[in-house]
Design an enzyme around this catalytic site. Structure first.
Site, PDB file in Angstrom:
ATOM      1  N   GLU A  67      47.164  50.539  59.295  1.00 52.72           N
ATOM      2  CA  GLU A  67      46.638  51.476  58.409  1.00 52.72           C
ATOM      3  C   GLU A  67      46.373  50.976  57.003  1.00 52.72           C
ATOM      4  O   GLU A  67      45.388  51.542  56.571  1.00 52.72           O
ATOM      5  CB  GLU A  67      47.712  52.683  58.682  1.00 52.72           C
ATOM      6  N   SER A  91      60.276  55.018  61.086  1.00 46.13           N
ATOM      7  CA  SER A  91      60.351  56.083  60.340  1.00 46.13           C
ATOM      8  C   SER A  91      61.649  56.574  59.889  1.00 46.13           C
ATOM      9  O   SER A  91      62.591  56.221  60.362  1.00 46.13           O
ATOM     10  CB  SER A  91      59.834  57.402  61.431  1.00 46.13           C
TER      11      SER A  91
END
Ligand code: ARG
Length: 462
Positions: free
Chosen positions: A296, A283
């Site tokens: 994803e 992140s």
């Protein structure tokens, strides 16, 4: 050869004004359908060979055309071919080039053929090859799953329904479920072959031709099984495109299901599987994060597959027979859907090589939620000739008692169990053992270790 003349649109003897630049840009599909050049040349060669055999063109013209086409193919392969938007699509680009190479005799190539049947031949051959490419990628995925399954036959985890612990199973059994799905995807593409194997060449613009052509010859030559039956239907038909896009959609849906499953199992709430650092991302603000972006991505790409399928359905809905420009979009849609799927299959294979089960967590989770309750009910039926409903009721009472005492089923003492069913004996306690439960499901297709082993062997042999 007058170069200028060759630069004009094929229909310039009838349509006197040059198309507007904007229309030319919109009408041109060369940047998309140039992908069909191999199939187009293959189809053209079969066509002129047939024209010669049927004495429609001479030996000399046939040879000249084939020579020209082969030169074009080489040029394209060497990146020496200038695809020109002015010449609309791959068929006209190649025809124009043929004129440049062999002169006026190139004009014989379009005898008894229209772009309407030409494009269908190209496209059907292309889809048949695409099917093969998808299936070979699916084989790789199946192999990777088999490897992972083989190493995890005894890896016990909870099986879920409604995302709640249901019954114990093996990680391998879950994985093998996806082998079934991906194998069906392969079969689905193979089922499509029957329609793909009908040769459209020779239906010409829409009504066939007065030339004495031999459609069986081109059928054989191009690897089809039979010529199509109705010329109007053939020109209008894109069912084979729908079949392809639907099959891709289902495969992509399976990919998104496994992706979602792995995302959930990898989540901090579950911690059932570990993703190697090779397939996670960090992140920008939270230093602790390892995110399953690739999974994803796979889940999200299903949108492209479904959109492609729905685009094609929508184009065809209410379209009268036979050819309309609407249909030209079929290739852009199909290529996009295919490319996306191939990309996803490659990613999924990479993911499968980089995941591992967190066996301790799997067991820990499997030990919660009274997951062996059904085993107890089955035991009561087998040992005390109770009806299943009666056994279900007794078991529910035992689960209630365990819940009240904040105990797992396996931690209940025989005396406690006897309060609800006095006939119970010592050996009842073994039904709460996870391994015992998994291994007891020996019915065909069930989760017993032996079943899983056999199924893995069966697929490995394939
Ligand atoms: N590029 C065209 C397509 O794929 C080929 C067929 C053209 N036929 C026609 N009647 N304009 O749709």
């Amino acid at each position: 050869m007058d170069k200028n003349k060759n630069n004009k649109a094929i229909w310039n003897s009838r349509i006197k004004k040059k198309s507007s630049a904007l229309f030319q840009k919109i009408g041109s599909s060369i940047n998309i359908d140039k992908r069909l050049y191999k199939e187009d040349i293959l189809g053209s060669i079969a066509h002129v060979e047939m024209l010669f055999r049927q004495k429609i063109i001479t030996f000399k013209i046939k040879n000249k055309i084939i020579y020209g086409l082969q030169k074009i193919e080489k040029d394209i392969l060497k990146n020496k071919f200038d695809f020109n938007e002015k010449h609309e699509d791959i068929h006209i680009n190649i025809e124009k080039k043929l004129f440049e190479i062999i002169g006026e005799e190139a004009g014989y190539i379009h005898t008894a053929r229209s772009r309407n049947d030409q494009v269908l031949v190209d496209f059907k051959i292309w889809i048949k090859n695409a099917n093969r490419e998808i299936n070979s990628n699916l084989d790789k995925i199946i192999n990777s799953i088999l490897k992972l399954a083989e190493a995890n036959i005894m890896t016990i985890m909870p099986g879920f329904t409604h995302m709640k612990n249901a019954q114990p199973t093996s990680f391998a059994h879950y994985l093998m479920a996806y082998v079934e799905m991906f194998s069906r995807d392969k079969k689905r593409l193979e089922f499509n072959l029957e329609n793909l194997n009908e040769n459209p060449l020779g239906v010409v613009a829409l009504t066939g031709t007065s030339f004495n052509i031999d459609r069986n010859y081109t059928t054989k030559k191009l690897g089809f099984k039979k010529p199509t039956n109705n010329s109007i239907d053939t020109v209008a038909d894109r069912d084979f495109v729908l079949d392809f896009l639907y099959s891709i959609s289902v495969c992509s849906l399976h990919i998104s299901r496994i992706a979602e499953e792995l995302i959930i199992w990898n989540s901090d709430g579950f911690k059932l599987i570990h993703l190697s650092d090779k397939i996670v991302t960090g992140s920008s603000i939270m230093p602790q994060k390892k995110n399953p972006d690739l999974l994803e991505y796979l889940r999200g790409k299903t949108g492209t597959s479904f959109a492609s399928f729905f685009s094609m359905l929508t184009i065809l809905k209410g379209l009268p027979l036979s050819y309309f420009k609407d249909l030209q979009d079929d290739k852009e849609i199909t290529f996009k859907s295919f490319d996306t799927l191939i990309n996803c299959l490659k990613i999924l294979n990479e993911v499968l090589k980089n995941i591992s089960p967190n066996k301790k967590e799997m067991i820990r989770l499997a030990e919660s939620g009274y997951i062996t309750a059904t085993d107890l009910a089955d035991y009561l039926v087998k040992n005390y000739s109770m009806s299943f409903r009666k056994a279900y009721q007794k078991t529910a009472e035992i689960v209630n008692m365990a819940e009240k005492k904040k105990k797992k089923l396996k931690d209940l003492k025989l005396e406690e169990l006897k309060k609800i069913e006095p006939k119970l004996k010592d050996d009842v306690l073994k039904v709460f053992d996870l391994k015992n439960s998994v291994n007891s499901k020996k019915s065909y297709g069930g989760t017993s270790f032996e079943n899983i082993k056999k199924m893995i062997m069966k697929y490995k042999k394939k």
